[in-house]
Design a protein around this motif. Structure first.
Motif, PDB file in Angstrom:
ATOM      1  N   HIS A 163       7.111   3.373  16.238  1.00 15.37           N
ATOM      2  CA  HIS A 163       6.395   3.911  14.852  1.00 15.37           C
ATOM      3  C   HIS A 163       5.070   3.839  14.970  1.00 15.37           C
ATOM      4  O   HIS A 163       4.642   2.635  14.434  1.00 15.37           O
ATOM      5  N   PHE A 164       4.361   5.198  14.808  1.00 13.23           N
ATOM      6  CA  PHE A 164       3.524   4.809  14.664  1.00 13.23           C
ATOM      7  C   PHE A 164       2.735   4.693  12.885  1.00 13.23           C
ATOM      8  O   PHE A 164       2.696   6.317  12.395  1.00 13.23           O
ATOM      9  N   LEU A 165       2.607   4.214  12.118  1.00 17.25           N
ATOM     10  CA  LEU A 165       2.310   3.562  10.667  1.00 17.25           C
ATOM     11  C   LEU A 165       1.005   3.637  10.413  1.00 17.25           C
ATOM     12  O   LEU A 165       0.415   2.539  10.222  1.00 17.25           O
ATOM     13  N   SER A 166       0.361   4.604   9.900  1.00 23.40           N
ATOM     14  CA  SER A 166      -1.043   4.973   9.090  1.00 23.40           C
ATOM     15  C   SER A 166      -0.446   4.189   7.895  1.00 23.40           C
ATOM     16  O   SER A 166      -0.677   5.074   6.984  1.00 23.40           O
ATOM     17  N   VAL A 167      -1.713   2.964   6.987  1.00 26.31           N
ATOM     18  CA  VAL A 167      -0.627   2.857   5.974  1.00 26.31           C
ATOM     19  C   VAL A 167      -2.700   1.939   5.422  1.00 26.31           C
ATOM     20  O   VAL A 167      -3.611   1.775   6.189  1.00 26.31           O
ATOM     21  N   ARG A 168      -2.587   2.467   3.822  1.00 26.25           N
ATOM     22  CA  ARG A 168      -3.650   2.188   3.565  1.00 26.25           C
ATOM     23  C   ARG A 168      -3.246   1.692   1.697  1.00 26.25           C
ATOM     24  O   ARG A 168      -2.031   1.705   1.687  1.00 26.25           O
ATOM     25  N   ASP A 169      -4.648   0.913   1.381  1.00 28.02           N
ATOM     26  CA  ASP A 169      -4.212  -0.046   0.620  1.00 28.02           C
ATOM     27  C   ASP A 169      -5.341  -0.356  -1.304  1.00 28.02           C
ATOM     28  O   ASP A 169      -4.744  -0.901  -1.667  1.00 28.02           O
ATOM     29  N   GLY A 170      -6.299   0.938  -0.755  1.00 29.78           N
ATOM     30  CA  GLY A 170      -7.300   0.719  -1.585  1.00 29.78           C
ATOM     31  C   GLY A 170      -8.264  -0.092  -0.688  1.00 29.78           C
ATOM     32  O   GLY A 170      -9.679   0.850  -1.438  1.00 29.78           O
ATOM     33  N   GLY A 229       7.901   9.498   3.249  1.00 26.43           N
ATOM     34  CA  GLY A 229       7.033  10.959   3.091  1.00 26.43           C
ATOM     35  C   GLY A 229       5.827  10.215   3.558  1.00 26.43           C
ATOM     36  O   GLY A 229       5.281   8.634   3.009  1.00 26.43           O
ATOM     37  N   GLN A 230       4.459  10.957   3.596  1.00 24.88           N
ATOM     38  CA  GLN A 230       3.807  10.888   2.969  1.00 24.88           C
ATOM     39  C   GLN A 230       3.022  10.381   1.738  1.00 24.88           C
ATOM     40  O   GLN A 230       3.789  10.934   0.843  1.00 24.88           O
ATOM     41  N   GLU A 231       2.808   8.923   1.480  1.00 20.45           N
ATOM     42  CA  GLU A 231       1.874   8.494   0.453  1.00 20.45           C
ATOM     43  C   GLU A 231       3.523   7.614  -0.066  1.00 20.45           C
ATOM     44  O   GLU A 231       3.468   7.241  -1.551  1.00 20.45           O
ATOM     45  N   SER A 232       4.456   7.781   0.155  1.00 21.06           N
ATOM     46  CA  SER A 232       5.275   6.364  -0.666  1.00 21.06           C
ATOM     47  C   SER A 232       4.635   5.068  -0.299  1.00 21.06           C
ATOM     48  O   SER A 232       3.670   4.565   0.411  1.00 21.06           O
ATOM     49  N   ALA A 233       4.868   4.239  -1.806  1.00 21.85           N
ATOM     50  CA  ALA A 233       4.567   2.963  -1.314  1.00 21.85           C
ATOM     51  C   ALA A 233       5.920   2.773  -0.865  1.00 21.85           C
ATOM     52  O   ALA A 233       6.677   2.241  -0.811  1.00 21.85           O
ATOM     53  N   GLU A 241       9.171  -2.917   3.322  1.00 22.59           N
ATOM     54  CA  GLU A 241      10.394  -2.399   1.622  1.00 22.59           C
ATOM     55  C   GLU A 241       9.540  -1.601   1.243  1.00 22.59           C
ATOM     56  O   GLU A 241       8.061  -1.310   1.150  1.00 22.59           O
ATOM     57  N   VAL A 242      10.114  -0.462   0.721  1.00 19.21           N
ATOM     58  CA  VAL A 242      10.140   0.860   0.493  1.00 19.21           C
ATOM     59  C   VAL A 242      10.244   0.638  -1.104  1.00 19.21           C
ATOM     60  O   VAL A 242      11.097   0.553  -1.950  1.00 19.21           O
ATOM     61  N   VAL A 243       8.998   0.884  -2.218  1.00 22.36           N
ATOM     62  CA  VAL A 243       9.314   0.290  -3.474  1.00 22.36           C
ATOM     63  C   VAL A 243       9.277   1.290  -3.843  1.00 22.36           C
ATOM     64  O   VAL A 243      10.096   1.718  -5.275  1.00 22.36           O
ATOM     65  N   ASN A 244       8.471   3.183  -3.448  1.00 21.92           N
ATOM     66  CA  ASN A 244       8.894   4.618  -4.237  1.00 21.92           C
ATOM     67  C   ASN A 244       8.543   5.425  -2.833  1.00 21.92           C
ATOM     68  O   ASN A 244       7.042   5.771  -2.259  1.00 21.92           O
ATOM     69  N   PRO A 245       9.384   6.128  -2.975  1.00 19.38           N
ATOM     70  CA  PRO A 245       9.545   7.158  -1.366  1.00 19.38           C
ATOM     71  C   PRO A 245       8.810   7.802  -2.585  1.00 19.38           C
ATOM     72  O   PRO A 245       9.000   8.746  -2.830  1.00 19.38           O
ATOM     73  N   ALA A 246       7.779   9.016  -1.736  1.00 18.09           N
ATOM     74  CA  ALA A 246       7.353  10.419  -1.783  1.00 18.09           C
ATOM     75  C   ALA A 246       7.856  11.511  -0.431  1.00 18.09           C
ATOM     76  O   ALA A 246       8.023  11.267   0.327  1.00 18.09           O
ATOM     77  N   ASN A 247       8.314  12.709  -1.460  1.00 22.41           N
ATOM     78  CA  ASN A 247       8.666  13.562  -0.598  1.00 22.41           C
ATOM     79  C   ASN A 247       7.572  15.300  -0.848  1.00 22.41           C
ATOM     80  O   ASN A 247       7.090  15.040  -2.081  1.00 22.41           O
ATOM     81  N   GLY A 295       0.754  -1.261   0.146  1.00 25.23           N
ATOM     82  CA  GLY A 295      -0.292   0.190  -0.355  1.00 25.23           C
ATOM     83  C   GLY A 295       0.916   1.226  -0.145  1.00 25.23           C
ATOM     84  O   GLY A 295       1.798   1.267  -1.027  1.00 25.23           O
ATOM     85  N   TRP A 296       0.481   2.463   0.610  1.00 23.49           N
ATOM     86  CA  TRP A 296       1.163   3.283   0.965  1.00 23.49           C
ATOM     87  C   TRP A 296       0.863   4.099   1.991  1.00 23.49           C
ATOM     88  O   TRP A 296       0.549   3.471   3.030  1.00 23.49           O
ATOM     89  N   LEU A 297       1.742   4.733   2.817  1.00 20.48           N
ATOM     90  CA  LEU A 297       1.965   5.724   4.392  1.00 20.48           C
ATOM     91  C   LEU A 297       0.900   6.465   4.069  1.00 20.48           C
ATOM     92  O   LEU A 297       1.471   6.933   3.482  1.00 20.48           O
ATOM     93  N   ASN A 298       0.021   6.819   4.576  1.00 16.06           N
ATOM     94  CA  ASN A 298      -1.194   7.368   4.703  1.00 16.06           C
ATOM     95  C   ASN A 298      -0.725   8.494   5.694  1.00 16.06           C
ATOM     96  O   ASN A 298      -0.825   9.874   5.528  1.00 16.06           O
ATOM     97  N   ASN A 299       0.200   8.061   6.984  1.00 16.01           N
ATOM     98  CA  ASN A 299       0.416   8.868   7.724  1.00 16.01           C
ATOM     99  C   ASN A 299       1.346   8.021   9.162  1.00 16.01           C
ATOM    100  O   ASN A 299       1.213   7.505   8.954  1.00 16.01           O
ATOM    101  N   ARG A 300       2.399   9.279   9.366  1.00 15.79           N
ATOM    102  CA  ARG A 300       3.010   8.664  10.339  1.00 15.79           C
ATOM    103  C   ARG A 300       3.495   9.670  11.510  1.00 15.79           C
ATOM    104  O   ARG A 300       3.833  10.571  11.480  1.00 15.79           O
TER     105      ARG A 300
END
Length: 434
Positions: free
Chosen positions: A36-43, A68-72, A97-103, A24-29
């Protein structure tokens, strides 16, 4: 070694105490020293992932600290039921695993203006509230299809390009067709649907429709989706009964299957639970009397405005059916009431809580001579309607139907302030981007 299963957040409850992978994607952290508390969404939903420093290696813990927020991302961990909230689950992370970092994701948890968000609608739809709305929309559309299919209606789609308008050309978008011929984007499939009903008995069309009025209200879009049933051998009462059945079925389905989304939207579901048939019915004259008694500047003989609809709907705890509008303000194809020739056999269904008209329809004019007269009165070109007139020349029968706007229905059921959130990419008077 524990077996690892790839799953979705929607199905996470099926894997308690199992090791799973979520893509999925990182919604918030947020971080709290060693956790670490990671809010993750996957659709399919949103999930809290708890990453303790003791549960992962140092490199993984550091990697999560700078995401970063919305990193895959792909996270692995053990599913646990939340100790304080039964029925809620979290993932105790063991891998990342970080598929694609977002900044520098442009939509942060802070407040943003509506225009800012609408300019970034392609990203805004990722937010929890927006995904909840779109899931309810999906449920409503499926419920509509299931209702008509179960009632024996045949889906018979109608053209989007039309050579003439249902109600005049001033509210239509003209488009160039081949060889310099002009066509219009449809504002309703109804006329074609009447032909379909004469072939198949009970039909419905479901697709996009376009209105070129320069309306700038919380209830209007220039492109929206509408379902339009039509029935042969039907009168106004049949049309109203069908509308009641559709609305109660759709509301019941959303209440049954989308409680989670309604909770995200903070919807008062007791308002929806009151939606039971039969709905109250108001003759136009009764409606006018109520409005005048309440001191509204309503002009008898005119159409209901948004404020009028709101005031009327506030009198009831469920949708109300307003019937018998003046024939003079209705479309040329509306059948006059034989007992009140100046009134049309029509109905508008107004949603409660001030959401206004969600259904408009009625009984169609089945008399050839009168239909010809109405076409002339509306200054419409007869030649464009010859095919429609054929329906009255060859086996004309009483028939009727209605149109229900999906976006207005979504807006009401979700309890939204504006219709712009009911569709992924709204088209409005001043908005055609993105």
């Amino acid at each position: 070694m524990a077996q690892m299963t790839q799953t979705t957040i929607a199905k996470i409850g099926e894997h308690v105490e199992q090791t799973v992978t979520i893509k999925g994607w990182l919604n918030n952290r947020r971080s709290s020293g060693k956790i670490h508390f990671l809010s993750v969404r996957d659709g399919t939903g949103f999930l809290q992932v708890v990453m303790g420093k003791k549960d992962v290696d140092e490199a993984t813990f550091q990697k999560a600290d700078h995401l970063g927020q919305e990193s895959a991302i792909i996270v692995t961990g053990t599913v646990q039921e939340h100790p304080k909230h039964p029925g809620n689950y979290e993932l105790i992370a063991s891998g990342l695993e970080v598929v694609n970092p977002a900044n520098d994701y442009p939509i942060t948890p802070k407040e943003h203006g509506v225009d800012y968000l609408m300019d970034r609608r392609h990203l805004w739809i990722r937010a929890e509230r927006q995904t909840a709305i779109l899931r309810v929309r999906h449920e409503i559309i499926n419920a509509v299809r299931d209702f008509f299919n179960n009632e024996g209606f045949i889906l018979a789609d109608t053209p989007i390009f039309t050579p003439a308008a249902c109600e005049g050309t001033t509210t239509l978008f003209p488009v160039e067709y081949f060889d310099d011929e002009k066509a219009y984007l449809t504002q309703s499939g109804q006329l074609y649907n009447e032909a379909n009903a004469m072939a198949l008995g009970k039909v419905y069309a479901f697709g996009p429709t376009f209105r070129a009025e320069k309306s700038k209200t919380r209830r209007h879009l220039t492109e929206f989706w509408m379902v339009e049933p039509e029935m042969a051998y039907a009168d106004l009462n049949d049309v109203i009964t069908l509308a009641e059945g559709l609305i109660t079925s759709v509301v019941g389905r959303v209440l049954d299957r989308r409680q989670k989304e309604l909770k995200v939207l903070e919807r008062d579901t007791s308002k929806l639970e009151a939606v039971k048939a039969p709905f109250p019915r108001l003759h136009y004259d009764e409606a006018a009397k109520i409005l005048l008694e309440k001191g509204l500047p309503f002009v008898v003989g005119g159409d209901l405005g948004g404020t009028d609809e709101t005031v009327l709907s506030e009198q009831f705890d469920r949708p109300v059916c307003v019937t018998h509008y003046p024939a003079a303000i209705k479309a040329f194809y509306m059948k006059p009431d034989p007992n009140e020739p100046d009134k049309a056999l029509c109905v508008d269904v107004l949603a409660p809580e001030g959401y206004g008209e969600i259904i408009g329809g009625g009984q169609r004019l089945d008399d050839l001579d009168l239909l010809l007269q109405r076409i002339k009165e509306h200054d419409l070109p007869q030649e464009a309607f010859e095919w429609y007139l054929d329906l009255r020349r060859f086996g004309s029968v009483p028939h009727g139907g209605f149109g229900m706007g999906i976006e207005r229905c979504v807006s009401w059921i979700c309890g939204l302030e504006h219709v712009r959130e009911t569709i992924p990419y709204p088209r409005m008077l001043y908005r055609i981007y993105p």
